[in-house]
Each structure stands twice: as C-alpha cells, then as structure tokens.
Design an enzyme around this catalytic site. Structure first.
Site: not given
Length: 298
Positions: A98, A151, A183, A217, A238
């Site tokens: 697994r 992310k 940002k 950004e 963005d």
C-alpha cells in the site's frame, strides 16, 4: 530535489505509520518462508512517475525484495500494461504494497494531469502557432511553459514537483528561499513605509544578491508600468481575463517574463498560452489531482 535520501526518509516514515507494530494480517495468513511474485499493473492510461519510489518502499522494508521496472518515468502507459515486477518474501511484499502504491499512484496522477496541460499548450504551436488576431511580442521561452506552484502536500513537495517534470512541466520556485515573489500583502506592508510598487521592488533589489530573481504579482493592468519601472524580472498576471492578459503581454513587450496564474483549467489553458505569456502556473497539478489507478497483482 528528489534524492535517494529524501525518498528513503519518506518511505520509512510511511511504513512506520502504516505498520508501527508489524502487519497482523500477513503474520496470521502467510507462512513466514513463502516467496512470490507480483506485477504492478495499470488499470487506466497515464504517465509514469515514481518507479524508483515504488521500488524503494519494498527495499526499505526488506532489501531481499527485488523490483524489475518495465517502464521509465515520463513514459506513457496503457490500461492493462505491466509496469514492474516485484519478487521476494510474500509477507514483506504485501506489507509494503500500500505504501508503494500510494506514492506511485499520486505521482502518476500528477504526471498525467501535467501532460494533459502541456499537450493543450503544444497543440496551438503544433497547429502552426498561436493566433489571437493580435501581434504577439517575442517570448522569453520558445513555447509557453506549464509550471507548478507551492500548493503541494506538506512533506511531499519533492515527490510532487518531480512528478510535474515527468509530465513535461517545469517547476516554479521550490520554496520561499529560492526567489522573491512580491504579492499584495507584501506591497501593503511596504506601502506603510511610504514605498510604492516601483520603490518596493528597488528596495528589495538593494537587499538581495545579483542572482536573485524578483517576481511581482499584479491584478490590474495599471500596475504593470510600475512593476516594469521597478525592474521586476517576472510579472505575474493574476486572474486576468483573456483580453487583459493579451494587453498585459503587449504592455510588458519582452521587458520581463510574463506569467499567467489563477483558476487555470484544461478548457482555457490553450487560449491563455495563445495570448503570448511565457509561463502559466497551475495549482491544480498538485492540490487537486486524482491518483491513477494502479494495482499489484499476485
């Protein structure tokens, strides 16, 4: 970044998590001296990633288990195809099953999704080049690059970013130590010090080494001149509309790398690439990917 040491630590931790006091099922069903062979079989089509991680999970539990790969990372596979063969003591083979599959299925899922995004972008070039009815400025890279983001699953970033490259994508910055990305919250903090966007970029440039890349950004077209004036290396557009993305590319006019980001999907990525951006960052590659169905058949 996906070194043997990183792989070993991760699979050992996963095995400890899954069987901290042994595997009571195999210990009560499988004779201690039984050996056998199993095949890693694809249940659906996909792109391979993590074949060495798959092998490492078995080796970490018992080095007498041998794994023979029938495919390389980055290769496409079809449903029903044998990807590897595993032989050795059956108890340990089944105990590690697994963990080996969990890593490999997720990595193959990331590679497969990345390959789909890359194919969509390449389609507009293979058909003769982007055509949006506007003049496309010279791009930094020959073709728009699909890149990942930060992310990622905590603790699994090396595996997930490696999987992106197996699918033909590229890596954005690996972590916060690699480059400057300014940002809105950073700009708001610097604004309290009396610095506008251009001043903020210059303030940062004065503090970092000459090799440090600075990305900014922006979420409006009217911010682009200040980003250019400050000397940003990359300007991220963005959540821009397609029309504004094309206008942004024209405004920047090759003076910085142009990155598009925000809610990127397979349905619209080709159209975004056709605006002339150099890079498209896609968070879904790692934060919402579906694992590929693989099975270990005795």
């Amino acid at each position: 970044m996906l070194t043997n040491q990183v792989i070993r630590r991760a699979v050992e931790a996963a095995l400890e998590e899954d069987a901290p006091y042994g595997d009571v099922t195999v210990e009560t069903t499988i004779p201690a001296d039984e050996t056998g062979t199993a095949r890693l079989v694809a249940r659906e089509t996909g792109v391979m990633s993590g074949i060495d991680v798959f092998a490492a999970a078995f080796a970490a539990l018992n080095p007498d288990i041998t794994v023979t790969a029938r495919i390389k990372d980055g290769d496409r596979f079809e449903a029903g195809q044998t990807l590897a063969e595993v032989s050795g003591p059956m108890r340990d083979l089944l105990t590690a099953e697994r963990v080996a599959l969990n890593f490999t299925q997720r990595m193959c899922g990331i590679a497969t999704m990345t390959a789909a995004f890359v194919a969509e972008v390449n389609r507009i070039y293979d058909a003769g080049g982007p055509d949006t009815g506007t003049v496309i400025t010279p791009r930094t890279f020959p073709r728009t690059r699909i890149v990942d983001t930060r992310k990622t699953t905590p603790g699994l970033r090396p595996f997930e970013k490696y999987a992106v490259t197996c699918g033909g994508g590229r890596n954005h910055r690996y972590g916060l130590s690699d480059a400057v990305m300014v940002k809105d919250n950073h700009l708001a903090a610097l604004a309290k010090e009396g610095l506008d966007m251009a001043g903020a970029i210059r303030h940062i440039r004065d503090q970092v080494g000459h090799t440090t890349h600075i990305e900014v950004e922006v979420d409006r077209l009217d911010q682009i001149p200040a980003a250019l004036d400050g000397g940003a290396d990359t300007i991220m557009l963005d959540n821009f509309s397609l029309d504004d993305t094309a206008r942004g590319v024209q405004l920047i006019d090759g003076r910085a790398i142009v990155e598009a980001s925000g809610n990127m999907t397979l349905d619209r990525v080709a159209a975004v690439a056709a605006t002339g951006v150099d890079v498209i960052s896609v968070g879904v590659l790692t934060h919402s990917v579906r694992s590929i169905d693989l099975g270990l058949d005795i």
